[in-house]
Design an enzyme around this catalytic site. Structure first.
Site, short mmCIF file in Angstrom:
data_model
loop_
_atom_site.label_atom_id
_atom_site.label_comp_id
_atom_site.label_asym_id
_atom_site.label_seq_id
_atom_site.Cartn_x
_atom_site.Cartn_y
_atom_site.Cartn_z
N GLU A 1 7.62 -21.45 7.96
CA GLU A 1 7.87 -20.57 9.10
C GLU A 1 8.94 -21.12 10.04
O GLU A 1 9.51 -20.39 10.84
CB GLU A 1 6.58 -20.33 9.89
N GLU B 1 0.81 -1.22 0.00
CA GLU B 1 0.00 0.00 0.00
C GLU B 1 0.84 1.27 0.00
O GLU B 1 0.31 2.37 -0.16
CB GLU B 1 -0.95 -0.01 1.20
#
EC number: 4.2.1.126
Length: 311
Positions: free
Chosen positions: A125, A94
């Site tokens: 992860e 963004e």
């Protein structure tokens, strides 16, 4: 590859984490009316901002450090797995339309890559080596800032990213939701926003995820303010890539200058739609090339460019 803890060891680790704690008072919540569950969730969420407020000095220190690196040409890089990784990618994606950041200036790394944005990538992860490889692929330098994000504060990918970045001389921030986390300890700037046990045991996409979103909002937004990407609270570096943003550009110029519509259109035309340049031409009564030069000389800070034009 990093060895994954045996299940009993990992279970004992999780049992010590506040984010994983079981709440017996909610053990029968599935039998409650929907409105009552919604009220409980809303009450839980209301406590998140207060938890963030307790860590504002640490957040501000991290922001100032990140902004100083970025002012010298460094990048802001988020690294996390699962929800934490997705929030970092969201925040990074963004920045270009909001602040006209250059491609690659703000980057979100998620364990498992782009596929992990929409589906679980098993084992990603748990790999600190994967984090190191992802950072090396970006050509990490000491000018960059790396923000590791993990609700538990123990995720190997996030901790590995911060450890590797710090060893390379990059600025490091560790954002976790448990006290005494390995992630915060590994980072130069540790930020531990303790949001407590979740409504659904261990579902850290809830309060912990909300807290991470709030902090990432602060890191990127305030950093961009410090870099001169705003004028007051106006997005003067907005990239007008669609009709909505073109309309917003005109409105921003109007709010900043009070100029009539025809003057705004002329200014935007003369500056190829660059909002910051258009504002400067109107407020300082200079032409487009002069506005561009003044902004370049001021490092993109509109207030400084205005002062130079008037001085």
């Amino acid at each position: 590859m990093t060895s994954t803890p045996h299940h009993p060891d990992l279970r004992s680790q999780l049992e010590t984490l506040t984010t994983e704690a079981f709440r017996p008072e909610l053990a029968e919540i599935d039998q409650s009316p929907t409105l009552d569950i919604a009220r409980v969730m809303n009450g839980e969420d209301a406590a998140v901002a207060a938890a963030v407020a307790e860590r504002l000095p640490e957040i501000a220190a991290a922001v100032d450090a990140v902004a100083a690196r970025m002012a010298r040409g460094g990048r802001l890089i988020y690294a996390g797995a699962g929800t934490a990784g997705r929030l970092g990618v969201l925040d990074a994606s963004e920045c270009p339309p909001t602040f006209n950041t250059a491609p690659g200036q703000v980057v979100g790394l998620i364990a498992g890559g782009a596929e992990a944005m929409v589906t679980s990538v098993e084992g990603a992860e748990d790999s600190a080596e994967l984090a190191r490889a992802d950072l090396d692929a970006l050509g990490l330098t000491a000018a960059d800032s790396v923000v590791g994000v993990s609700a538990s504060g123990r995720t190997p990918y996030a901790v590995g990213a911060v450890e590797h970045a710090r060893a390379r001389g990059a600025l490091t921030v560790g954002l976790a939701c448990n006290r005494g986390s390995a992630l915060a300890a590994a980072a130069e700037h540790g930020v531990e926003v303790v949001t407590g046990p979740e409504l659904i045991t261990g579902s850290t996409r809830l309060k912990a995820g909300t807290a991470q979103k709030l902090v990432l909002n602060m890191i990127s937004t305030i950093t961009m303010i410090r870099l001169g990407k705003t004028y007051g609270n106006l997005m003067v570096d907005v990239r007008a890539s669609n009709e909505k943003l073109r309309a917003r550009s005109r409105r921003i110029v109007a709010l900043a200058t009070g100029a009539p519509d025809d003057a705004i259109e002329r200014a935007l035309t003369a500056t190829d739609g660059e909002v910051k340049h258009a504002i400067l031409t109107l407020l300082a009564d200079v032409d487009g090339p002069t506005a561009a030069r003044l902004l370049e000389d001021s490092g993109g800070h509109l207030r400084a460019a205005l002062a130079a034009a008037r001085g």
